[in-house]
Enzyme design. Structure first.
Site, PDB file in Angstrom:
ATOM      1  N   SER A   9       0.810  -1.219   0.000  1.00 58.76           N
ATOM      2  CA  SER A   9       0.000   0.000   0.000  1.00 58.76           C
ATOM      3  C   SER A   9       0.842   1.267   0.000  1.00 58.76           C
ATOM      4  O   SER A   9       0.432   2.281  -0.538  1.00 58.76           O
ATOM      5  CB  SER A   9      -0.927   0.009   1.216  1.00 58.76           C
ATOM      6  OG  SER A   9      -1.805  -1.085   1.142  1.00 58.76           O
ATOM      7  N   THR A  10       1.994   1.216   0.642  1.00 57.06           N
ATOM      8  CA  THR A  10       2.824   2.416   0.736  1.00 57.06           C
ATOM      9  C   THR A  10       4.279   2.087   0.441  1.00 57.06           C
ATOM     10  O   THR A  10       4.710   0.934   0.530  1.00 57.06           O
ATOM     11  CB  THR A  10       2.763   3.040   2.145  1.00 57.06           C
ATOM     12  OG1 THR A  10       3.306   2.110   3.082  1.00 57.06           O
ATOM     13  CG2 THR A  10       1.345   3.392   2.531  1.00 57.06           C
TER      14      THR A  10
END
Length: 184
Positions: A9-10
């Protein structure tokens, strides 16, 4: 051909990203599509590229189901696209391989269980809300736009347009129109 797909996600999840790449390579993936983007709001361009890239007889490999799909509906849509191309799906942590009848059965069971859990959770949530309403403890979300009625009216009187008022106050344009209609 095994084709891998990795996603975190990041950018801060570098260790998890590297672990996925390592696991996909150890499974014999000849090509790996990789991205670091949230699955919730962002467009997953590398997933799209992977699905477009695979050909009949290929297997798309992911380390975990949540790296691939946002929801059961999303999973079913992806699987449908892969099946239309006669491409298999392999999910490593669940030992699911849709190239076999058992793998397809397991994927359908997992999807059905996830859907069941979601529906049970929603039913419980509704029951809780109904109980809280009966006890006058649930009032819903506080109306944010109505608290800004005086600001909306004064800005409109000062000559501001509804769209500009909505942007300035962080409320919806329809809320501004509703407040102005009620104030008139």
């Amino acid at each position: 051909m095994y084709v891998g797909y990795a996603r975190t996600s990041t950018v801060e999840q570098q260790a998890g990203h590297e672990a996925q790449l390592r696991d996909l390579q150890s499974q014999g993936c000849e090509k790996v599509f990789s991205e670091q983007v949230s699955s919730v709001n962002a467009k997953r361009t590398e997933l799209e590229r992977a699905v477009e890239f695979v050909r009949e007889g290929d297997i798309l490999v992911v380390t975990r189901l949540d790296r691939l799909a946002r929801s059961v509906g999303d999973l079913l849509q992806i699987v449908s696209r892969l099946e239309a191309k006669k491409v298999g799906l392999k999910i490593l942590d669940m030992a699911i391989d849709t190239t076999s009848p058992t793998g397809r059965l397991l994927l359908n069971l997992v999807g059905a269980i996830a859907q069941f859990e979601r529906e049970i959770m929603i039913a419980r949530q509704r029951e809780g809300i109904a109980k809280a309403k009966a006890q006058h403890k649930f009032r819903g979300r506080a109306p944010t736009a109505r608290r800004k009625t005086s600001d909306v009216v004064s800005m409109h009187r000062a000559g501001k347009k509804p769209t500009d008022i909505a942007k300035a106050l962080g409320v919806g344009r329809s809320s501004v129109y509703r407040i102005l209609a009620e104030a008139a």
